[in-house]
Design a protein around this motif. Structure first.
Motif: not given
Length: 148
Positions: A81-93
């Motif tokens: 969950x932490x890795x996915x949240x960080x991925x969203x933070x870095x990659x989306x938009x």
């Protein structure tokens, strides 16, 4: 001299076949494309422009509950969950450069690395932050890793 010419022609023909089919063992050059990421599945899988990408430079923990390839312990799920949240933070938009490798994996996903707008490689960031490990070709034992 004609034997030499025949031999050379056969060698060039075989080399062409190996190159065209990817059997030479040489990695094809990475293609270059910049696009926003549409969806982050987990720390090492994303969707962009209708294409599912498996990130080739890292292995992130699993967050789904699939018996054959899902998380194996609660610590792995939480870390996922932490890795996915960080991925969203870095990659989306963000305008992400997708560096693809020629062949899809066994699940049909396009293999790629992602370059962030600031030039860093996404996999290197997650690895440096302890949210992923370098992909070695085999699944990482996250439960053993996280229990240390």
């Amino acid at each position: 001299m004609s034997i030499y010419v025949e031999y050379r022609a056969i060698c060039l023909f075989l080399l062409g076949i190996f190159w065209a089919t990817g059997l030479s063992g040489c990695q094809k050059p990475l293609s270059d494309h910049r696009t926003p990421i549409d969806r982050v599945v987990d720390g090492d899988t994303v969707w962009a422009e209708g294409v599912k990408y498996r990130l080739i430079d890292l292995d992130a923990p699993e967050q789904h509950n699939n018996p054959s390839h899902g998380f194996k312990c609660e610590a792995e799920r939480i870390h996922a969950e932490a890795a996915t949240a960080r991925a969203k933070e870095l990659l989306l938009d963000q305008p992400i450069r997708i560096l693809t490798e020629g062949k899809p994996d066994r699940y049909g996903r396009t293999l790629a690395k992602l370059q962030l707008p600031d030039g860093r490689i996404f996999g290197d960031v997650l690895i440096a932050e302890g949210l992923a490990v370098r992909w070695t070709g085999e699944k990482h034992d996250w439960c053993a890793h996280l229990s240390q």
